[in-house]
Design a protein around this motif. Structure first.
Motif, mmCIF file in Angstrom:
data_model
loop_
_atom_site.group_PDB
_atom_site.id
_atom_site.type_symbol
_atom_site.label_atom_id
_atom_site.label_comp_id
_atom_site.label_asym_id
_atom_site.label_seq_id
_atom_site.Cartn_x
_atom_site.Cartn_y
_atom_site.Cartn_z
ATOM 1 N N ILE A 1 -16.786 -1.787 -68.936
ATOM 2 C CA ILE A 1 -17.322 -2.984 -69.601
ATOM 3 C C ILE A 1 -18.812 -3.161 -69.314
ATOM 4 N N ARG A 2 -19.304 -2.687 -68.156
ATOM 5 C CA ARG A 2 -20.727 -2.650 -67.797
ATOM 6 C C ARG A 2 -21.501 -3.928 -68.185
ATOM 7 N N PRO A 3 -21.315 -5.031 -67.478
ATOM 8 C CA PRO A 3 -22.064 -6.256 -67.782
ATOM 9 C C PRO A 3 -23.570 -6.061 -67.596
ATOM 10 N N ARG A 4 -24.365 -6.755 -68.404
ATOM 11 C CA ARG A 4 -25.821 -6.628 -68.336
ATOM 12 C C ARG A 4 -26.449 -7.646 -67.389
ATOM 13 N N SER A 5 -25.658 -8.618 -66.968
ATOM 14 C CA SER A 5 -26.149 -9.602 -66.001
ATOM 15 C C SER A 5 -24.960 -10.134 -65.232
ATOM 16 N N LYS A 6 -25.221 -10.832 -64.143
ATOM 17 C CA LYS A 6 -24.124 -11.330 -63.293
ATOM 18 C C LYS A 6 -23.245 -12.338 -64.018
ATOM 19 N N LEU B 1 -7.557 -4.109 -71.695
ATOM 20 C CA LEU B 1 -8.473 -5.225 -71.457
ATOM 21 C C LEU B 1 -7.964 -6.502 -72.115
ATOM 22 N N ALA B 2 -7.402 -6.375 -73.310
ATOM 23 C CA ALA B 2 -6.842 -7.547 -73.998
ATOM 24 C C ALA B 2 -5.657 -8.107 -73.209
ATOM 25 N N ASP B 3 -4.798 -7.230 -72.703
ATOM 26 C CA ASP B 3 -3.644 -7.680 -71.922
ATOM 27 C C ASP B 3 -4.073 -8.393 -70.647
ATOM 28 N N MET B 4 -5.146 -7.914 -70.012
ATOM 29 C CA MET B 4 -5.573 -8.469 -68.728
ATOM 30 C C MET B 4 -5.985 -9.923 -68.835
ATOM 31 N N VAL B 5 -6.487 -10.328 -69.993
ATOM 32 C CA VAL B 5 -6.874 -11.729 -70.188
ATOM 33 C C VAL B 5 -5.652 -12.636 -70.108
ATOM 34 N N HIS B 6 -4.497 -12.127 -70.581
ATOM 35 C CA HIS B 6 -3.249 -12.900 -70.527
ATOM 36 C C HIS B 6 -2.565 -12.781 -69.168
ATOM 37 N N LYS B 7 -2.642 -11.598 -68.574
ATOM 38 C CA LYS B 7 -1.906 -11.312 -67.329
ATOM 39 C C LYS B 7 -2.526 -11.940 -66.089
ATOM 40 N N TYR B 8 -3.857 -12.039 -66.084
ATOM 41 C CA TYR B 8 -4.556 -12.415 -64.864
ATOM 42 C C TYR B 8 -5.448 -13.640 -65.059
ATOM 43 N N ARG B 9 -5.979 -14.130 -63.935
ATOM 44 C CA ARG B 9 -6.887 -15.270 -63.942
ATOM 45 C C ARG B 9 -8.201 -14.872 -63.268
ATOM 46 N N ARG B 10 -9.174 -15.760 -63.319
ATOM 47 C CA ARG B 10 -10.457 -15.475 -62.670
ATOM 48 C C ARG B 10 -10.294 -15.365 -61.153
ATOM 49 N N THR B 11 -9.264 -16.013 -60.631
ATOM 50 C CA THR B 11 -9.035 -15.989 -59.177
ATOM 51 C C THR B 11 -8.177 -14.803 -58.727
ATOM 52 N N THR B 12 -7.682 -14.019 -59.681
ATOM 53 C CA THR B 12 -6.859 -12.846 -59.336
ATOM 54 C C THR B 12 -7.672 -11.876 -58.486
ATOM 55 N N GLN B 13 -7.022 -11.304 -57.473
ATOM 56 C CA GLN B 13 -7.677 -10.328 -56.599
ATOM 57 C C GLN B 13 -7.555 -8.927 -57.184
ATOM 58 N N ILE B 14 -8.592 -8.139 -57.011
ATOM 59 C CA ILE B 14 -8.672 -6.822 -57.656
ATOM 60 C C ILE B 14 -7.561 -5.886 -57.210
ATOM 61 N N LYS C 1 -22.506 -13.472 -70.824
ATOM 62 C CA LYS C 1 -21.696 -14.342 -71.681
ATOM 63 C C LYS C 1 -20.902 -13.568 -72.728
ATOM 64 N N ASN C 2 -21.228 -12.294 -72.910
ATOM 65 C CA ASN C 2 -20.520 -11.485 -73.905
ATOM 66 C C ASN C 2 -19.236 -10.878 -73.360
ATOM 67 N N ILE C 3 -18.974 -11.115 -72.080
ATOM 68 C CA ILE C 3 -17.785 -10.547 -71.431
ATOM 69 C C ILE C 3 -16.864 -11.671 -70.999
#
Length: 449
Positions: A365-370, A338-351, A373-375
């Motif tokens: 990671i199971r976000p609690r809302s759409k 997960l730490a690596d993914m922040v450096h490797k990818y962007r918000r626009t990266t496709q899954i 802010k904690n993610i």
């Protein structure tokens, strides 16, 4: 343009046509591809072809996909001539077929060739070797790029979408070119000679065809699994006869026996107590090796390509020590990925460009809302994409399976949750649609996972 005069980058269709015409006259060429998590879904962005005179053509598919059809590159890949020399063609073949409708023809796979040659020497479960190792075995001159492992660190830790970046850097050009120049002519000719001298070509050609079709035709992948499972079972039977029952896994030195134990599915109910014990010891050895690697590398841990899904399976084995260690290692790996993914990818990266082990880490990671802010925003964007892709898959599966459709209870509860306002509107809409389709298929409120 590439600084090396023997390397030519092709982006224009008009320029591609005469080059393809020239390549069609060759007896054999070396072929490779680069992309982002290259495979069935991972985008192919560059195709490399090398010739006997060390000339390398880099076809920039990211810039111009018309190189395949209008540039006639597709024709040569699907033709009988020339022979296409590739090391481990399954991933490249999957990308070409599923993304561009190209079915590779007349392939010489150097990894398959080495396995067949090793089997002829008596190996039962030969290891699939890296390109550099195959080159060392069959050529004194072929030397793959020394910096290749360093370059892979960049791909796995720093920039997961590197092969979509343009223009190509000198480092990218050197990396892409080297794999094709290493294979021909010496590696190819030496392997071909050994196969011919030992009358192995018929078996070899069948295996290569299955390699081409591995991610295309379920029958081909099933043949490989059946063949390997049969060999594993045979080796395990020989182990039973060969050793005293106090033999430990750590004391076994035969590579085929070690691999058979590692590859065996752990089913204590059908295994003999002796094989079951060896299998448990092999699992503990595997976990210790991974633990040692994590201790040594820390945040610099470099994944080896596997999904690490085996850790999930190990969490459910009856051995408490294995369970606890698998949970600990799984959590540690997920933190690093997960730490690596922040450096490797962007918000626009496709899954679809993510590796399987990255997707596995994201699921927790199971976000609690759409807009939790904690993610991290990168994680959040990828997570919602993955969740939408999961629902799309289930919708399609229901459409195909009808009343024989089933999903685990946990997934069904998650589907109901995805109808809430805690998820993005697109996912909420699709989840509700899937529930409606389940009601139409099984009766309102009657579907039971």
């Amino acid at each position: 343009m590439a600084s090396n005069p023997k390397v030519e980058i092709i982006t224009e269709t008009d320029k591609c046509l005469p080059i393809v015409e020239h390549l069609a006259k060759c007896d054999f060429i070396a072929l490779d591809a680069e992309g982002i998590n290259l495979g069935k879904d991972g985008p192919l962005t560059l195709l490399q072809i090398g010739t006997m005179d060390d000339k390398v053509y880099l076809f920039d598919i990211e810039t111009n996909t018309d190189l395949f059809r209008k540039g006639k590159l597709k024709d040569i890949l699907q033709s009988d001539k020339p022979i296409k020399v590739i090391h481990s063609c399954a991933g490249d073949s999957a990308a070409l077929y599923h993304q561009f409708g190209i079915k590779l023809k007349n392939v010489f796979d150097t990894q398959v060739a080495n396995c067949i040659i090793e089997e002829n020497k008596g190996r039962r479960l030969p290891t699939a070797l890296k390109l550099s190792d195959v080159c060392q075995m069959y050529s004194d001159k072929a030397k793959p790029l020394d910096q290749k492992d360093i370059f892979k660190v960049k791909l796995k830790k720093e920039d997961g979408e590197l092969w979509a970046r343009r223009p190509l850097t000198a480092e990218m050009i050197e990396y892409a070119s080297n794999d094709v120049t290493a294979l021909i002519p010496t590696v190819y000719l030496n392997q071909k000679r050994i196969l011919e001298e030992n009358k192995l070509l018929t078996n070899y050609k069948e295996r290569v065809q299955d390699e081409i079709n591995y991610h295309i035709d379920e029958a081909a992948s099933q043949r490989r699994r059946t063949r390997v499972d049969g060999i594993v079972e045979s080796v395990l039977k020989d182990i039973e006869k060969k050793y005293e029952k106090d033999k430990r896994f750590q004391d076994i030195t035969d590579e085929d026996e070690i691999k058979a134990i590692q590859n065996a599915r752990y089913v204590p109910e059908v295994m003999s107590p002796f094989i079951s014990q060896l299998k448990r010891e092999s699992i503990k050895t595997r976990l210790k090796e991974l633990s040692d690697q994590l201790s040594t590398e820390g945040k610099g841990f470099l994944p080896k390509g596997q999904s690490y899904g085996y850790l999930w399976a190990y969490q459910h084995l009856p051995d408490k020590d294995i369970q606890e260690e698998a949970k600990r290692l799984k959590k540690a790996l997920e933190t690093i990925f997960l730490a690596d993914m922040v450096h490797k990818y962007r918000r626009t990266t496709q899954i679809y460009v993510l590796t399987q082990y990255e997707k596995d880490a994201l699921r927790n990671i199971r976000p609690r809302s759409k807009n939790d802010k904690n993610i991290d925003p990168v994680h959040l964007s990828l997570y919602w994409q993955m969740l939408e892709a999961d629902i799309d898959f289930e919708i399609k599966r229901l459409d195909i399976s009808g009343r024989s459709y089933k999903i685990p209870e946990g997934k069904y509860k998650r589907l109901k949750y995805n109808c809430s306002n805690n998820v993005p509107d697109r996912i909420q809409t699709k989840a509700k649609r899937h529930i409606v389709n389940l009601d139409k298929t099984f009766g309102k409120g009657k579907y039971s996972a």
